[in-house]
Design a protein around this motif. Structure first.
Motif, PDB file in Angstrom:
ATOM      1  N   SER A 236     -48.358  36.733   2.662  1.00 34.81           N
ATOM      2  CA  SER A 236     -48.452  36.934   4.108  1.00 34.81           C
ATOM      3  C   SER A 236     -49.040  35.675   4.716  1.00 34.81           C
ATOM      4  O   SER A 236     -49.226  34.669   4.023  1.00 34.81           O
ATOM      5  CB  SER A 236     -49.335  38.153   4.421  1.00 34.81           C
ATOM      6  OG  SER A 236     -50.691  37.897   4.077  1.00 34.81           O
ATOM      7  N   ASN A 237     -49.368  35.738   5.986  1.00 37.70           N
ATOM      8  CA  ASN A 237     -49.907  34.560   6.666  1.00 37.70           C
ATOM      9  C   ASN A 237     -51.407  34.624   6.867  1.00 37.70           C
ATOM     10  O   ASN A 237     -51.968  33.791   7.580  1.00 37.70           O
ATOM     11  CB  ASN A 237     -49.207  34.376   8.022  1.00 37.70           C
ATOM     12  CG  ASN A 237     -47.753  33.980   7.854  1.00 37.70           C
ATOM     13  OD1 ASN A 237     -47.405  33.268   6.921  1.00 37.70           O
ATOM     14  ND2 ASN A 237     -46.906  34.452   8.740  1.00 37.70           N
ATOM     15  N   GLU A 238     -52.076  35.612   6.250  1.00 36.42           N
ATOM     16  CA  GLU A 238     -53.521  35.727   6.402  1.00 36.42           C
ATOM     17  C   GLU A 238     -54.153  36.224   5.108  1.00 36.42           C
ATOM     18  O   GLU A 238     -53.501  36.883   4.283  1.00 36.42           O
ATOM     19  CB  GLU A 238     -53.877  36.690   7.533  1.00 36.42           C
ATOM     20  CG  GLU A 238     -53.543  36.156   8.915  1.00 36.42           C
ATOM     21  CD  GLU A 238     -54.149  37.026   9.999  1.00 36.42           C
ATOM     22  OE1 GLU A 238     -55.231  36.676  10.493  1.00 36.42           O
ATOM     23  OE2 GLU A 238     -53.544  38.045  10.336  1.00 36.42           O
TER      24      GLU A 238
ATOM     25  N   TYR B 213     -52.160  35.067   2.194  1.00 33.86           N
ATOM     26  CA  TYR B 213     -51.922  33.663   2.515  1.00 33.86           C
ATOM     27  C   TYR B 213     -52.220  32.778   1.312  1.00 33.86           C
ATOM     28  O   TYR B 213     -51.483  31.823   1.013  1.00 33.86           O
ATOM     29  CB  TYR B 213     -52.775  33.234   3.706  1.00 33.86           C
ATOM     30  CG  TYR B 213     -52.658  31.763   4.028  1.00 33.86           C
ATOM     31  CD1 TYR B 213     -51.456  31.243   4.518  1.00 33.86           C
ATOM     32  CD2 TYR B 213     -53.724  30.896   3.823  1.00 33.86           C
ATOM     33  CE1 TYR B 213     -51.340  29.881   4.802  1.00 33.86           C
ATOM     34  CE2 TYR B 213     -53.612  29.542   4.106  1.00 33.86           C
ATOM     35  CZ  TYR B 213     -52.420  29.034   4.596  1.00 33.86           C
ATOM     36  OH  TYR B 213     -52.302  27.695   4.861  1.00 33.86           O
TER      37      TYR B 213
ATOM     38  N   ARG C 125     -49.420  33.109  -1.022  1.00 36.72           N
ATOM     39  CA  ARG C 125     -48.259  32.336  -0.540  1.00 36.72           C
ATOM     40  C   ARG C 125     -48.451  30.853  -0.821  1.00 36.72           C
ATOM     41  O   ARG C 125     -47.499  30.149  -1.209  1.00 36.72           O
ATOM     42  CB  ARG C 125     -48.055  32.592   0.943  1.00 36.72           C
ATOM     43  CG  ARG C 125     -46.941  31.787   1.578  1.00 36.72           C
ATOM     44  CD  ARG C 125     -46.499  32.407   2.887  1.00 36.72           C
ATOM     45  NE  ARG C 125     -45.572  33.509   2.644  1.00 36.72           N
ATOM     46  CZ  ARG C 125     -45.239  34.404   3.560  1.00 36.72           C
ATOM     47  NH1 ARG C 125     -45.795  34.369   4.764  1.00 36.72           N
ATOM     48  NH2 ARG C 125     -44.372  35.357   3.275  1.00 36.72           N
ATOM     49  N   ARG C 126     -49.659  30.332  -0.658  1.00 30.60           N
ATOM     50  CA  ARG C 126     -49.933  28.921  -0.964  1.00 30.60           C
ATOM     51  C   ARG C 126     -49.705  28.644  -2.444  1.00 30.60           C
ATOM     52  O   ARG C 126     -49.114  27.615  -2.812  1.00 30.60           O
ATOM     53  CB  ARG C 126     -51.375  28.562  -0.597  1.00 30.60           C
ATOM     54  CG  ARG C 126     -51.632  28.345   0.867  1.00 30.60           C
ATOM     55  CD  ARG C 126     -53.002  27.731   1.085  1.00 30.60           C
ATOM     56  NE  ARG C 126     -53.065  26.384   0.513  1.00 30.60           N
ATOM     57  CZ  ARG C 126     -54.202  25.735   0.279  1.00 30.60           C
ATOM     58  NH1 ARG C 126     -55.365  26.312   0.535  1.00 30.60           N
ATOM     59  NH2 ARG C 126     -54.190  24.513  -0.212  1.00 30.60           N
TER      60      ARG C 126
ATOM     61  N   GLU D 258     -39.452  34.920  -1.809  1.00 29.07           N
ATOM     62  CA  GLU D 258     -40.329  33.893  -1.251  1.00 29.07           C
ATOM     63  C   GLU D 258     -39.752  32.495  -1.476  1.00 29.07           C
ATOM     64  O   GLU D 258     -39.781  31.645  -0.573  1.00 29.07           O
ATOM     65  CB  GLU D 258     -41.719  33.997  -1.876  1.00 29.07           C
ATOM     66  CG  GLU D 258     -42.762  33.103  -1.243  1.00 29.07           C
ATOM     67  CD  GLU D 258     -43.151  33.528   0.164  1.00 29.07           C
ATOM     68  OE1 GLU D 258     -43.752  32.702   0.891  1.00 29.07           O
ATOM     69  OE2 GLU D 258     -42.860  34.671   0.555  1.00 29.07           O
TER      70      GLU D 258
ATOM     71  N   TYR E  18     -45.303  24.159  12.368  1.00 29.71           N
ATOM     72  CA  TYR E  18     -45.901  25.426  11.922  1.00 29.71           C
ATOM     73  C   TYR E  18     -45.398  26.602  12.749  1.00 29.71           C
ATOM     74  O   TYR E  18     -44.962  27.626  12.208  1.00 29.71           O
ATOM     75  CB  TYR E  18     -47.428  25.326  12.005  1.00 29.71           C
ATOM     76  CG  TYR E  18     -48.140  26.660  12.002  1.00 29.71           C
ATOM     77  CD1 TYR E  18     -48.314  27.373  10.822  1.00 29.71           C
ATOM     78  CD2 TYR E  18     -48.632  27.211  13.186  1.00 29.71           C
ATOM     79  CE1 TYR E  18     -48.952  28.595  10.811  1.00 29.71           C
ATOM     80  CE2 TYR E  18     -49.272  28.431  13.185  1.00 29.71           C
ATOM     81  CZ  TYR E  18     -49.434  29.116  12.001  1.00 29.71           C
ATOM     82  OH  TYR E  18     -50.060  30.336  11.998  1.00 29.71           O
ATOM     83  N   ASP E  19     -45.435  26.463  14.061  1.00 27.97           N
ATOM     84  CA  ASP E  19     -45.167  27.589  14.954  1.00 27.97           C
ATOM     85  C   ASP E  19     -43.680  27.908  15.059  1.00 27.97           C
ATOM     86  O   ASP E  19     -43.293  29.083  15.079  1.00 27.97           O
ATOM     87  CB  ASP E  19     -45.728  27.258  16.345  1.00 27.97           C
ATOM     88  CG  ASP E  19     -45.673  28.444  17.295  1.00 27.97           C
ATOM     89  OD1 ASP E  19     -46.073  29.540  16.873  1.00 27.97           O
ATOM     90  OD2 ASP E  19     -45.223  28.272  18.435  1.00 27.97           O
TER      91      ASP E  19
ATOM     92  N   GLY F 241     -42.234  27.553  10.757  1.00 23.41           N
ATOM     93  CA  GLY F 241     -42.953  28.187   9.663  1.00 23.41           C
ATOM     94  C   GLY F 241     -43.411  27.222   8.592  1.00 23.41           C
ATOM     95  O   GLY F 241     -43.605  27.606   7.434  1.00 23.41           O
TER      96      GLY F 241
ATOM     97  N   PRO G 214     -46.209  25.236   6.959  1.00 26.77           N
ATOM     98  CA  PRO G 214     -47.674  25.296   6.992  1.00 26.77           C
ATOM     99  C   PRO G 214     -48.319  23.914   7.154  1.00 26.77           C
ATOM    100  O   PRO G 214     -47.767  22.902   6.709  1.00 26.77           O
ATOM    101  CB  PRO G 214     -48.033  25.895   5.614  1.00 26.77           C
ATOM    102  CG  PRO G 214     -46.772  26.523   5.109  1.00 26.77           C
ATOM    103  CD  PRO G 214     -45.661  25.712   5.676  1.00 26.77           C
TER     104      PRO G 214
END
Length: 883
Positions: free
Chosen positions: A294-296, A300, A303-304, A355, A392-393, A396, A398
């Motif tokens: 996810s992004n948080e 997150y 994902r990294r 992913e 990023y925005d 997507g 990072p």
């Protein structure tokens, strides 16, 4: 002995023989410490045992604990692949004493294991002790026979362990292995101690004191032992290498990468192979323990980890997604010790494939833009923060990936400008929210979401955990505390409580904290998509922001909800198979005591069809097959046959729940997109019983059903009622239905006869009607008050009176047991031009205290609350006829 699996088993077997309980590894998401992102040491699961909060049925334990260090305070991510011993995922072997044995036994156990069981040469070993721990120094001399030069006193905090600013603490003693003079590095405590020659293989913590506020330390009444030995490190020693990535387990993984990419694992791109091998382990175990990208938060970090490995797969030239193809290799190597990754293999594989597929598109697009926008930037230059934010925005991409891509050229990112752009976007979002017409009570949750972030849901894997209170809301505004007797909304950093969504009701349960804090969780809601709000009542103590609380879901209620939710999926598919493919879900409710399912269908479902639906669904229940969850792209999921549920909003990634096997072709019986909680196996549902079917609206039907214990109790109750009925009827069970039908027919016949008799009695037996009628003006009037007659039968009495009069007016008032009255007036057809039944009945109704009345000129009816004035009502009608 050389293999990692054998080394792990030898360690655990050794301590089991010495009176230790072998305890399974706890999950990577800590259940008992909300301050930790991931489990990073063997003692984490025993933290509450050491502090006395929790009691276990054993006083000695041994574990092989899976650990991750890739976020927060303990973050080894950036070093992984470039050093011999850094990992994101590793296993920590440990033995623990909870007030049982202490230093002497701990040292003796450790020394005997490594010198006798592992057969490490004594001359290669040395130890450290805390400089003030003379007792440990003496014990090492006596038990191990080590010389003073092999026992090194360390005066720093490296050899003194503390759980926190206060609480249990104590000195440490570390065991080192000397890999030999051909490797650079000096002994511990020396200026070149950071080299690779002397490697710490085991740390023994002597939990001896309690640190009090103000700096004072006092002796613990029951001193304890906590040890940790990295499995990868000891395996490297036993396999004759100083490099953890040369052990058999890691070589199996890097060898698989080599085979798939045709790039040598020991060549110039060795680091990429190692990154992939390490990150594969971390990603697999995290997903198996319920963490999804996810992004948080934890998602997150996962994902990294995934994307770092996937970037290295691309650097190795992999043209197609690689990571998911390695999962089976890892499961083969570690699945026996950790069966959870066997169970989660399909979920892990699908998650990694999804992913990496998405990341490759992001990477290709982002790197192209990055290359264009960074042309002309030399060493030491700064890349535009605005552009980095756009990457990023919009795409997507990072920030950390932008930084990594530019680092090799010596270019940094203007992070301050990036942060400014991020804050500007948040401010615009706040303004948009405030002007969107949303309720004030929702606006407060937007502020909470921005301040504390999303809630991590642990409830797929557990029903108990610890969480930290991040926000409190009472009466529509944020507060710092909620006192005993008050109610409010609580947001936590993590929770096992399911928030109401997708038709499934929210969980209830309790929160327990220090100083007698007791909080009832009355329900759980979801705000803004990912903020879990616990509706609570504080029953004792005061709940404050920052408080750590033990969380427990009402397990019996959750189990019933899970069974009903899974039953809903099976019924959905059963309805399709019995009624046709047009059946689609139109709404649902999943509660602990029942389930409700609305579906498209043009007509009622008859009893035979409902029975067949039950049979089809229950056959899948009885097969007791696993319920499997996978993470997929929403388009891929729907293309694979998964059914999307009515009214649900889905993101790019969805959970796909499949259960049962089609007995015809062996494919999955039910596949649906669903974020709810479900049983582990279909047999856990118990039984499904449909209890009602009806219409909701045009073309939409509804069935209600129960499962598990509720269904069993319901069916047992019906069985008892049937037996009681059989006893009353003095008939065998098999003849009850026929006997009841016979009695119903007999009753209907008697009721008809009784009604006929009452009507005749009400009309005076029929012969007296002509005699009772009197002439009013020029018309005959039959006016009567009757009782014991159903008001709906008044019309038939009036019809009968009209026939017997031939020509005239009939007015009959019936009075109920409750004192209400009904009045019907009839006019024979030859007189309807002169007299109106509607006008006449309204005159009578007024006398009864009623208003209005309606009908036709020949027959009208009305009513009134005062049956005691029936005579007045009849007199009013007579007066109207007299003119």
């Amino acid at each position: 002995m050389s293999g990692v699996n054998e080394i792990r088993s030898t360690f655990l077997d050794y301590f089991a023989k010495n009176g230790h309980q072998v305890v399974e590894s706890s999950p990577l998401v800590p259940r008992n410490d909300p301050t930790l992102m991931f489990t990073n040491a063997g003692m984490v699961q025993f933290k509450n045992v050491f502090t006395g909060i929790e009691k276990r049925p054993y006083s000695r334990a041994a574990t092989s604990q899976k650990c991750v260090r890739a976020g927060g305070k303990h973050n080894d991510l950036d070093n992984v692949g470039y050093t011999a011993r850094h990992h994101t995922f590793f296993e920590m072997l440990g033995n623990f004493s909870f007030g049982d044995y202490f230093k002497e036994n701990a040292i003796e156990f450790a020394w005997n294991l490594i010198t006798r069981e592992f057969e490490l040469p004594v001359e290669k070993l040395l130890v450290t002790v805390y400089s003030e721990d003379d007792e440990a120094f003496s014990l090492w001399k006596r038990i191990a026979g080590l010389s003073d030069s092999k026992i090194i006193r360390i005066p720093t905090s490296d050899n003194f362990w503390q759980m926190g600013d206060t609480g249990p603490c104590g000195p440490c003693s570390e065991i080192f292995y000397d890999h030999g003079s051909h490797i650079a590095g000096g002994p511990p405590g020396s200026p070149d101690a950071d080299g690779d020659r002397f490697i710490e293989i085991w740390n023994l913590v002597f939990m001896q004191f309690e640190q009090l506020p103000g700096g004072e330390r006092v002796n613990l009444p029951r001193p304890s032992i906590d040890t940790g030995m990295g499995l990868e490190r000891i395996s490297a020693v036993l396999q004759g290498t100083h490099d953890n990535y040369e052990i058999d387990l890691m070589r199996a993984l890097t060898g698989a990468v080599e085979e798939m990419t045709n790039i040598p694992a020991d060549g110039p791109q060795k680091a990429s192979h190692r990154v992939i091998a390490d990150h594969l382990r971390a990603a697999t175990f995290l997903v198996a323990d319920g963490v999804l990208p996810s992004n948080e938060g934890r998602g997150y970090v996962l994902r990294r980890i995934m994307r770092r490995a996937m970037r290295h797969a691309q650097l190795l030239g992999a043209q197609d997604p690689l990571m998911h193809r390695l999962v089976s290799v890892l499961v083969r190597e570690m699945g026996r010790a950790y069966p959870e990754i066997v169970r989660a293999e399909s979920l892990v594989t699908e998650t990694l494939r999804l992913e990496e597929t998405r990341f490759r598109k992001t990477l290709e697009r982002g790197l192209s833009i990055l290359e264009t926008e960074s042309q002309g930037l030399g060493f030491g230059a700064k890349f535009s923060g605005e552009t980095a934010f756009k990457l990023y925005d919009t795409y997507g991409f990072p920030l950390d990936l932008t930084e990594d891509a530019l680092r090799a050229r010596g270019v940094s990112v203007d992070v301050a400008a990036f942060d400014t752009a991020m804050e500007r976007q948040k401010a615009e979002a706040r303004a948009s929210w405030s002007g969107s017409g949303e309720a004030t009570t929702d606006t407060v949750w937007f502020a909470v979401r921005e301040e504390v972030g999303s809630t991590e849901f642990l409830g797929y894997e557990t029903e108990v955990a610890e969480g930290a209170v991040t926000a409190l809301v009472s009466q529509g505004r944020q507060v710092k505390e909620i006192s005993a007797g008050a109610q409010g909304g609580v947001v936590l950093n993590q929770t096992p409580f399911y928030a109401e969504s997708g038709g499934q009701v929210g969980d209830t349960g309790q929160m327990i904290g220090e100083d007698g804090l007791v909080v009832r969780v009355l329900g759980t809601q979801k705000k803004l998509g990912d903020v879990f709000v616990h509706d609570v009542e504080v029953t004792a103590g005061t709940l404050t922001v920052g408080t750590a609380v033990a969380l427990s879901v009402d397990g019996d209620r959750r189990r019933a909800i899970r069974a009903n939710h899974s039953a809903t999926h099976l019924l959905h598919e059963a309805l399709r198979r019995v009624l046709g493919d047009h059946v689609a879900q139109k709404g649902s409710l999943v509660a602990p005591d029942r389930l409700r399912f609305d579906f498209s269908h043009p007509k009622p479902v008859d009893e035979a069809e409902l029975a067949k639906v039950e049979d089809v669904a229950n056959r899948i229940v009885l097969r007791n097959e696993p319920v499997v969850t996978r993470l997929m792209a929403v388009d891929d999921a729907i293309e694979s046959g998964a059914r999307a549920l009515f009214g649900e909003k889905y993101g790019d990634e969805v959970r796909v729940v499949s259960m049962g096997t089609d007995p015809g072709d062996g494919t999955a019986y039910s596949i649906e997109l669903c974020g709810g909680t479900h049983v582990s196996r279909t047999g856990d549902i118990g039984i499904i019983s449909v209890v009602a079917e009806g219409a909701v609206g045009s073309g939409v039907r509804r069935i209600e059903a129960i499962s598990g214990d509720a269904a069993r109790h319901h069916l047992n109750g019906e069985s008892r009622a049937l037996r009681s009925a059989a006893a009353l009827l003095k008939a065998p069970l098999g003849e009850v239905e026929a006997r009841v039908a016979q009695l119903v027919d007999e009753r209907r016949k008697l009721e008809r006869e009784l009604g006929e008799a009452r009507r005749k009695l009400a009309m005076g037996g029929g012969d007296a009607v002509g005699e009772e009628a009197r002439t009013v003006g020029s018309v005959k009037l039959l006016a009567r008050q009757v009782s014991g007659i159903d008001l709906k039968d008044l019309k038939s009495l009036v019809d009968e009176g009209k026939k017997r009069l031939g020509s005239g007016v009939v007015a009959i008032i019936g009075v109920t047991d409750e004192g209400r009255a009904g009045i019907v007036v009839g006019v024979t057809s030859d007189l309807t031009g002169t007299y109106d039944a509607v006008a006449l009945v309204r005159r009578g109704a007024e006398a009864l205290g009623g208003k209005g009345g309606g009908g036709r000129p020949d027959m009208a009816q009305a009513g009134g609350p005062d049956g005691g004035r029936a005579a007045e009502a009849l007199a009013a009608i007579e007066s109207a006829l007299a003119g």
